[in-house]
Design an enzyme around this catalytic site. Structure first.
Site, short mmCIF file in Angstrom:
data_model
loop_
_atom_site.label_atom_id
_atom_site.label_comp_id
_atom_site.label_asym_id
_atom_site.label_seq_id
_atom_site.Cartn_x
_atom_site.Cartn_y
_atom_site.Cartn_z
N LEU A 1 15.00 -40.88 -46.91
CA LEU A 1 15.02 -39.42 -46.86
C LEU A 1 15.71 -38.86 -48.10
O LEU A 1 16.70 -38.14 -48.02
CB LEU A 1 15.71 -38.94 -45.58
N GLY A 2 15.16 -39.22 -49.26
CA GLY A 2 15.59 -38.63 -50.51
C GLY A 2 14.81 -37.35 -50.75
O GLY A 2 14.32 -36.70 -49.82
N SER A 3 14.64 -36.98 -52.02
CA SER A 3 13.96 -35.72 -52.32
C SER A 3 12.50 -35.74 -51.87
O SER A 3 11.98 -34.74 -51.37
CB SER A 3 14.06 -35.42 -53.81
N ILE A 4 11.83 -36.89 -52.01
CA ILE A 4 10.44 -36.99 -51.56
C ILE A 4 10.37 -36.97 -50.05
O ILE A 4 9.58 -36.23 -49.44
CB ILE A 4 9.77 -38.25 -52.13
N SER B 1 17.67 -44.23 -43.64
CA SER B 1 18.07 -44.10 -45.03
C SER B 1 19.32 -44.93 -45.23
O SER B 1 19.84 -45.52 -44.27
CB SER B 1 18.32 -42.62 -45.37
N ARG B 2 19.81 -44.99 -46.46
CA ARG B 2 21.00 -45.80 -46.72
C ARG B 2 22.21 -45.29 -45.95
O ARG B 2 23.09 -46.05 -45.59
CB ARG B 2 21.30 -45.82 -48.22
N GLY C 1 5.75 -45.27 -51.55
CA GLY C 1 6.92 -45.77 -52.27
C GLY C 1 6.51 -46.81 -53.30
O GLY C 1 6.09 -46.49 -54.41
N ARG C 2 6.66 -48.07 -52.94
CA ARG C 2 6.20 -49.19 -53.74
C ARG C 2 5.54 -50.19 -52.80
O ARG C 2 5.96 -50.36 -51.66
CB ARG C 2 7.35 -49.85 -54.50
N GLU D 1 -0.67 -54.52 -57.77
CA GLU D 1 -1.60 -53.58 -58.38
C GLU D 1 -2.09 -54.07 -59.75
O GLU D 1 -1.32 -54.67 -60.50
CB GLU D 1 -0.90 -52.21 -58.55
N HIS E 1 -2.65 -45.41 -56.49
CA HIS E 1 -1.31 -45.09 -57.00
C HIS E 1 -1.35 -43.81 -57.85
O HIS E 1 -0.96 -43.80 -59.02
CB HIS E 1 -0.75 -46.25 -57.83
N ALA F 1 -0.12 -40.61 -56.56
CA ALA F 1 0.60 -39.55 -55.84
C ALA F 1 1.09 -38.44 -56.76
O ALA F 1 1.10 -37.27 -56.39
CB ALA F 1 1.77 -40.13 -55.05
#
Length: 324
Positions: free
Chosen positions: A161-164, A183-184, A240-241, A270, A288, A290
């Site tokens: 739950l960061g900025s994105i 989240s962390r 994310g990744r 990828e 990829h 976004a």
């Protein structure tokens, strides 16, 4: 007597980031660009040639900053990334040398969130599958198309739950979704339910949306246990990744019907994508992209240039990545 030409600060670029040629005009009047990819010299020799003059380097997903690269750049003081995630940079090596790092900050957050929601809606409402159904002329023959699923009321677990992640939550709340997160650490002043364990988050969600960075701790964090906890109707969206999800287990769960569907913008190797996914109507695939809007790229390169200008002017960076 003619005035002396201004000496521009050197900026090292190992490989051009996405669409760099379209935005190089933002850099060229302000910096002397050292383009390693255009040099006939092997990269190590090119770096050695500029070893004591290069203080700043531009990094992208296509140009990792490894310990070997850093070894050739003893005067380096700053790495500016065109990405939010920093898995392409040897962070411990940078920290040990006191090298500052800046990233894309929040400029890509809205477009990333838009695509995450788009993938989620697509999977639930079967938009891409319906498009293929019509284009294949199956509508007049089969008549009925598989039902989709209602978006409102879905319990959505956001991983990271960061900025994105916050932008995703804001958008999905407007659709009437119920938000929880992992989240962390627990975020202050938020009413969303927090789960410290991602498996518990999955067990209490209809969908997981992956928005976190790839680190040693998050590598394959979404494993078979998490997917089974999510359940047969559950949906996974990943912006994310790719390696945050155990891709082999994801493919197996999708093929065997152990989860309900997936919307994937990122993949573990990828541009190679598991071929088993190509025939699944409950899976939506994206290459990829976004952040691939002209608005995001223009804002991103403005931020990148601003970070370098701040550094060479001995001012605070615009989007520093701080130690935690």
């Amino acid at each position: 007597m003619a005035a002396e030409a201004e000496v521009l600060s050197q900026l090292l670029i190992l490989k051009p980031p996405s669409l760099f040629s379209d935005y190089e005009y933002k850099f060229s009047p302000k910096f002397q660009l050292l383009k390693a990819w255009e040099s006939p010299l092997p990269t190590p020799l090119f770096l050695t040639t500029h070893a004591h003059s290069v203080k700043a380097v531009l990094s992208s997903s296509s140009s990792p900053i490894t310990s070997d690269i850093l070894r050739h750049l003893p005067s380096l003081q700053l790495v500016v990334a065109t990405t939010v995630g920093l898995d392409q940079i040897d962070l411990p090596a940078c920290r040990s040398r006191g090298i500052s790092i800046a990233n894309a900050g929040k400029v890509l957050s809205e477009d990333c969130a838009d695509l995450a929601v788009g993938l989620f809606v697509d999977v639930l409402r079967k938009i891409s599958a319906g498009d293929r159904f019509v284009r294949s002329s199956l509508w007049p023959v089969q008549n009925d198309f598989t039902l989709g699923s209602k978006l409102g009321g879905k319990k959505v677990g956001i991983v990271g739950l960061g900025s994105i992640g916050l932008e995703v939550a804001k958008r999905l709340e407007a659709f009437g979704c119920i938000i929880s997160y992992n989240s962390r650490r627990k975020k202050a002043n938020l009413s969303y339910l927090f789960y410290s364990n991602v498996c518990e988050l999955a067990a209490n969600s209809d969908a997981l949306i992956i928005c976190c960075a790839l680190t040693d701790e998050t590598h394959h964090m979404i494993n078979k246990e998490v997917m089974k906890a999510l359940g047969k109707e559950g949906v996974i969206v990943n912006i994310g990744r790719g390696a945050i999800i155990d891709e082999k287990e994801l493919v197996q769960c999708l093929v065997q019907g152990e989860i309900g569907g997936a919307g994937l913008d990122v993949f573990e190797n990828e541009p190679d994508v598991p071929k088993e996914l190509f025939t699944l109507d409950n899976v939506v695939l994206s290459p990829h992209l976004a952040v691939f809007t002209p608005e995001s790229f223009s804002d991103l390169y403005d931020l990148v240039v601003g970070n370098f200008e701040a550094f060479f002017s001995n001012k605070p960076l615009l989007s520093p990545v701080l130690d935690e």
